[in-house]
Design a protein around this motif. Structure first.
Motif: not given
Lengths: 275, 197
Positions: A47-51, B125-127, B170-173, B178-179
């Motif tokens: 999650f921190a990586q995503v953030r 990937v994140l975008e 939480a679900r969005g993160r 997962a991606a």
């Protein structure tokens, strides 16, 4: 509003804990639980990586930034210029559709302005330019669109009404008290409008200003054939060129306020109509 | 040299007609406004359009801003709304239209282009994952991780219960994470450490 917190999904519960941990919302007990679980700590790390990745937005290009700032300041200037006029010329509460002028000329002014607007719309229609406006992405926020903001499931608004209010889409929150652009004095406006009815004038006569609301939206600006150097705000669009009492004029509509005005080449407001 | 004014003072000055104060105010917040718009719309040109609409809306709404919420919260709320409007406009556009993003933009130099390929790939990937995320999840995540709004501010902005905000974030993160994991990225140890509360 239903609360989606409760879930029988243990993985989701773990995600909730990890998110709360990352955001500093976990209780001491929850923190201990997360820190005791390698799986939950791995989730926190992800999650921190995503953030971090989301926060890593490329900086805004200079051009759009300056255009945005300039547009905002231009709007500020326009509102500042309009404010004293509005304060000095309050609208009569029984007839809010037309800018304040001498009441005995009310019907004539309404008819003239409505006619001008209709001529503009007809002129634009004659050009066959009634296409969509989706590409006009620089225009103001569409109130109708904003008002219909619902989420993907259609079960709740994505933004609150307060948020909609902030972009000027709340129904009835804006009083119809704006007046003519250009700060023309009442006497000069009335003097100009006083002799509008020329014999053989092709201007259609409308009895009600509300008739205008049923007209289709003009989509394409008309370039005046005469020297028209009046600077227009981004929110103003030219509807048509007309000859008004022998004077070349341009009918302009403010796409935000809906105010329709006839301007001559010197920016003098010859007539104006509130939506 | 005078110290920079804070938002509250700038807002008050702008409300009183101080153009310079307004200029400073919107320049101070432009980058974050743009970032919010960029993450919600997923495209540079749409973000620029949405940011401009947001700024104009801010100017129009400024006389009614009463300071009950932070100026930044109010502004990001407007930026969110402008971005959603931009998304709706975009979805109505014909697919064959060539987007500005597809053309070379000489004034837009990506400052992260020199980064290692892995980081660039991860960002892409994140975008992409963010663009695919339903609005219900994408917007709360963006408001939390980009606009830095707290849960309650997000709940107020989106008019959903606090618990729903927590759940959607939480679900969005989780979906975004997962991606990243599908892409083969392992959480790097060298990146910014997790901030323990």
């Amino acid at each position: 509003m239903s609360d989606e917190t409760l879930s029988p999904d243990p993985e989701h519960d773990g995600a909730l804990l990890a998110a709360a941990y990352l955001d500093g919302h976990a209780t001491p007990e929850e923190r201990a639980r997360v820190e005791a679980s390698p799986q939950l700590m791995a989730m926190v790390t992800t999650f921190a990586q995503v953030r971090d990745g989301l926060a890593d937005v490329p900086p805004a290009p200079v051009g759009p930034r300056e255009r945005g700032v300039a547009a905002a300041l231009a709007e500020f200037d326009r509102l500042q210029a309009a404010a004293p006029v509005a304060a000095a010329a309050p609208v009569a509460p029984t007839a809010p559709n037309v800018v304040p002028m001498r009441s005995r000329r009310w019907g004539k002014v309404l008819t003239v302005a409505a006619g001008l607007a209709l001529v503009g719309v007809v002129g634009v229609a004659a050009l066959g330019s009634m296409g969509g406006s989706d590409q006009d992405s620089s225009s103001a926020v569409d109130p109708a669109e904003a008002r219909t903001a619902v989420d993907a499931n259609g079960d709740a608004p994505l933004v609150s009404q307060e948020a909609l209010d902030t972009v000027g889409v709340a129904g009835g929150s804006e009083g119809g008290t704006e007046t003519t652009a250009g700060g023309q004095s009442e006497s000069s406006t009335v003097a100009t409008i006083g002799s509008i009815d020329e014999p053989g004038s092709p201007v259609p006569q409308l009895e009600q200003s509300s008739d205008l609301r049923t007209l289709p939206e003009p989509k394409v600006a008309v370039a005046p054939s005469f020297s028209f150097e009046c600077p227009l705000a981004d929110t103003q669009e030219i509807l048509a060129e007309v000859t008004y009492q022998g004077t070349p004029a341009v009918v302009v509509r403010d796409t935000v306020t809906g105010v329709i005005s006839a301007l001559d080449s010197q920016c003098t407001v010859l007539a104006s109509l509130q939506p | 040299m005078q110290p920079p004014l804070d938002d509250r003072a700038l807002v008050a000055a702008a409300q009183a007609g101080d153009r310079a104060a307004l200029d400073q105010l919107i320049r101070t917040h432009y980058d974050r406004i743009y970032a919010v718009c960029r993450r919600i719309t997923g495209h540079d040109s749409d973000a620029a359009d949405a940011a401009q609409e947001a700024l104009i809306a801010v100017v129009r709404g400024l006389p009614r801003f009463d300071g009950r919420s932070a100026f930044s919260t109010w502004v990001y709320r407007i930026a969110t709304n402008a971005s959603l409007d931009e998304l709706r406009r975009r979805r109505r556009r014909p697919m064959s239209v060539v987007r500005d993003d597809d053309r070379p933009d000489h004034e837009h130099v990506d400052p992260v282009a020199h980064r290692p390929f892995e980081q660039i790939a991860e960002r892409e990937v994140l975008e992409a994952a963010l663009r695919d995320l339903p609005d219900d999840f994408r917007i709360p995540v963006v408001l939390r991780d980009v606009a830095d709004l707290d849960y309650q501010e997000i709940a107020d902005t989106l008019d959903v219960p606090l618990g729903t905000v927590k759940s959607r974030i939480a679900r969005g993160r989780g979906m975004l994470g997962a991606a990243l994991e599908r892409h083969g990225n392992q959480p790097p140890d060298s990146r910014r450490p997790t901030e323990a509360p």
